[in-house]
Design a protein around this motif. Sequence first.
Motif, PDB file in Angstrom:
ATOM      1  N   PHE A 124     -17.007  11.903  14.223  1.00  0.00           N
ATOM      2  CA  PHE A 124     -17.026  13.227  13.699  1.00  0.00           C
ATOM      3  C   PHE A 124     -16.739  14.242  14.620  1.00  0.00           C
ATOM      4  O   PHE A 124     -15.659  15.111  14.279  1.00  0.00           O
ATOM      5  CB  PHE A 124     -18.196  13.488  12.441  1.00  0.00           C
ATOM      6  CG  PHE A 124     -18.253  14.745  11.893  1.00  0.00           C
ATOM      7  CD1 PHE A 124     -17.307  14.995  10.723  1.00  0.00           C
ATOM      8  CD2 PHE A 124     -18.716  15.917  12.518  1.00  0.00           C
ATOM      9  CE1 PHE A 124     -17.331  16.228  10.225  1.00  0.00           C
ATOM     10  CE2 PHE A 124     -18.886  17.169  12.032  1.00  0.00           C
ATOM     11  CZ  PHE A 124     -17.894  17.290  10.738  1.00  0.00           C
ATOM     12  N   PHE A 157     -13.316  14.083  16.055  1.00  0.00           N
ATOM     13  CA  PHE A 157     -12.296  14.466  15.191  1.00  0.00           C
ATOM     14  C   PHE A 157     -12.239  15.729  15.373  1.00  0.00           C
ATOM     15  O   PHE A 157     -10.851  16.688  15.339  1.00  0.00           O
ATOM     16  CB  PHE A 157     -12.482  13.963  14.007  1.00  0.00           C
ATOM     17  CG  PHE A 157     -11.987  12.788  13.647  1.00  0.00           C
ATOM     18  CD1 PHE A 157     -10.556  12.284  13.680  1.00  0.00           C
ATOM     19  CD2 PHE A 157     -12.953  11.491  13.061  1.00  0.00           C
ATOM     20  CE1 PHE A 157     -10.137  11.017  13.322  1.00  0.00           C
ATOM     21  CE2 PHE A 157     -12.524  10.129  12.723  1.00  0.00           C
ATOM     22  CZ  PHE A 157     -11.081  10.015  13.058  1.00  0.00           C
ATOM     23  N   VAL A 158     -13.086  16.699  15.014  1.00  0.00           N
ATOM     24  CA  VAL A 158     -13.499  18.037  14.966  1.00  0.00           C
ATOM     25  C   VAL A 158     -12.752  18.811  16.298  1.00  0.00           C
ATOM     26  O   VAL A 158     -12.029  19.538  16.373  1.00  0.00           O
ATOM     27  CB  VAL A 158     -14.676  18.706  14.664  1.00  0.00           C
ATOM     28  CG1 VAL A 158     -14.829  20.074  14.718  1.00  0.00           C
ATOM     29  CG2 VAL A 158     -14.899  18.229  13.236  1.00  0.00           C
ATOM     30  N   TYR A 162      -9.038  18.533  16.512  1.00  0.00           N
ATOM     31  CA  TYR A 162      -8.569  19.518  15.605  1.00  0.00           C
ATOM     32  C   TYR A 162      -8.562  20.836  16.305  1.00  0.00           C
ATOM     33  O   TYR A 162      -7.682  21.484  16.327  1.00  0.00           O
ATOM     34  CB  TYR A 162      -9.438  19.441  14.551  1.00  0.00           C
ATOM     35  CG  TYR A 162      -8.860  20.509  13.418  1.00  0.00           C
ATOM     36  CD1 TYR A 162      -7.651  20.500  12.721  1.00  0.00           C
ATOM     37  CD2 TYR A 162      -9.471  21.709  13.658  1.00  0.00           C
ATOM     38  CE1 TYR A 162      -7.174  21.361  11.910  1.00  0.00           C
ATOM     39  CE2 TYR A 162      -8.992  22.505  12.545  1.00  0.00           C
ATOM     40  CZ  TYR A 162      -7.784  22.752  11.878  1.00  0.00           C
ATOM     41  OH  TYR A 162      -7.406  23.538  11.120  1.00  0.00           O
ATOM     42  N   LEU A 173      -6.277  16.615  14.167  1.00  0.00           N
ATOM     43  CA  LEU A 173      -7.255  15.650  13.560  1.00  0.00           C
ATOM     44  C   LEU A 173      -6.794  14.234  13.537  1.00  0.00           C
ATOM     45  O   LEU A 173      -7.785  13.105  13.627  1.00  0.00           O
ATOM     46  CB  LEU A 173      -7.517  16.049  12.182  1.00  0.00           C
ATOM     47  CG  LEU A 173      -8.639  15.711  11.386  1.00  0.00           C
ATOM     48  CD1 LEU A 173      -9.817  16.654  11.976  1.00  0.00           C
ATOM     49  CD2 LEU A 173      -8.607  16.280   9.941  1.00  0.00           C
ATOM     50  N   SER A 220     -15.745   8.904   8.583  1.00  0.00           N
ATOM     51  CA  SER A 220     -16.094  10.114   9.579  1.00  0.00           C
ATOM     52  C   SER A 220     -14.503  11.029   9.475  1.00  0.00           C
ATOM     53  O   SER A 220     -14.639  12.240   9.573  1.00  0.00           O
ATOM     54  CB  SER A 220     -16.291   9.887  11.039  1.00  0.00           C
ATOM     55  OG  SER A 220     -17.252   9.227  11.047  1.00  0.00           O
ATOM     56  N   ALA A 229     -14.692  14.800   8.497  1.00  0.00           N
ATOM     57  CA  ALA A 229     -13.920  15.911   9.370  1.00  0.00           C
ATOM     58  C   ALA A 229     -12.934  16.635   8.795  1.00  0.00           C
ATOM     59  O   ALA A 229     -12.850  17.955   9.060  1.00  0.00           O
ATOM     60  CB  ALA A 229     -13.697  15.377  10.820  1.00  0.00           C
ATOM     61  N   TRP A 230     -12.011  16.219   8.044  1.00  0.00           N
ATOM     62  CA  TRP A 230     -10.943  16.681   7.611  1.00  0.00           C
ATOM     63  C   TRP A 230     -11.539  18.014   6.531  1.00  0.00           C
ATOM     64  O   TRP A 230     -11.112  18.876   6.529  1.00  0.00           O
ATOM     65  CB  TRP A 230      -9.838  15.955   6.533  1.00  0.00           C
ATOM     66  CG  TRP A 230      -9.058  16.446   5.814  1.00  0.00           C
ATOM     67  CD1 TRP A 230      -7.865  17.150   6.269  1.00  0.00           C
ATOM     68  CD2 TRP A 230      -9.283  16.562   4.403  1.00  0.00           C
ATOM     69  NE1 TRP A 230      -7.232  17.504   5.031  1.00  0.00           N
ATOM     70  CE2 TRP A 230      -8.141  17.343   3.824  1.00  0.00           C
ATOM     71  CE3 TRP A 230     -10.296  16.308   3.588  1.00  0.00           C
ATOM     72  CZ2 TRP A 230      -7.933  17.906   2.543  1.00  0.00           C
ATOM     73  CZ3 TRP A 230     -10.038  16.809   2.200  1.00  0.00           C
ATOM     74  CH2 TRP A 230      -8.871  17.479   1.732  1.00  0.00           C
ATOM     75  N   CYS A 270     -13.220  20.731   8.460  1.00  0.00           N
ATOM     76  CA  CYS A 270     -12.027  21.628   9.160  1.00  0.00           C
ATOM     77  C   CYS A 270     -11.399  22.506   8.119  1.00  0.00           C
ATOM     78  O   CYS A 270     -11.154  23.773   8.220  1.00  0.00           O
ATOM     79  CB  CYS A 270     -11.148  20.965  10.046  1.00  0.00           C
ATOM     80  SG  CYS A 270     -11.904  20.098  11.341  1.00  0.00           S
TER      81      CYS A 270
END
Length: 158
Positions: free
Chosen positions: A28, A31-32, A35, A85, A97, A101-102, A105
């Motif tokens: 997670f 990913f963040v 991004y 992402l 995850s 995360a999507w 965000c």
Amino acid sequence: MNGIPITCNCYKKINHINKLPMYPQMIFLCFVFFYDVWFYCFHRLLHIPHIYKHFHYQHHVIKHPRWQDTFVASTIENSLSGLGLLVPLLWVDLNTSFFWAWLFCTCRGIARHDPRCSYIVGNHHLQHHLHPNTNFSAYYIDWICNTEIKPLPIKSEL
């Protein structure tokens, strides 16, 4: 034919990375992080004068945005701004995850455009709308890249 077989493994995950323990929280955050880095770079690109004039200006017409103004932008900008992402998908499989995360965000981006949410996410991006050459992304990215707005010195009454 003798020799080395030529094969392309371009689309396979990197084996030694896949052997690392990947906890959902770690994935997670990965990913963040990607991004945030992508958004910073893409947002800086959007502020190059010629690009700004044609693609990003309409987002900055609103100096005091509300949550509804988050996606007031060109179709190209809205389509490309979240691509960071996807970067971790090069070494981790699509999993929940990614969804979280999507969602995080997206909600964070909406909250950053509304002063009623500043007690949760701060006013970092709201300041960007008043001072467009600062505060391009998350606090920590702007701090690392030295693009955060500098606080004004406190004037003493002495």
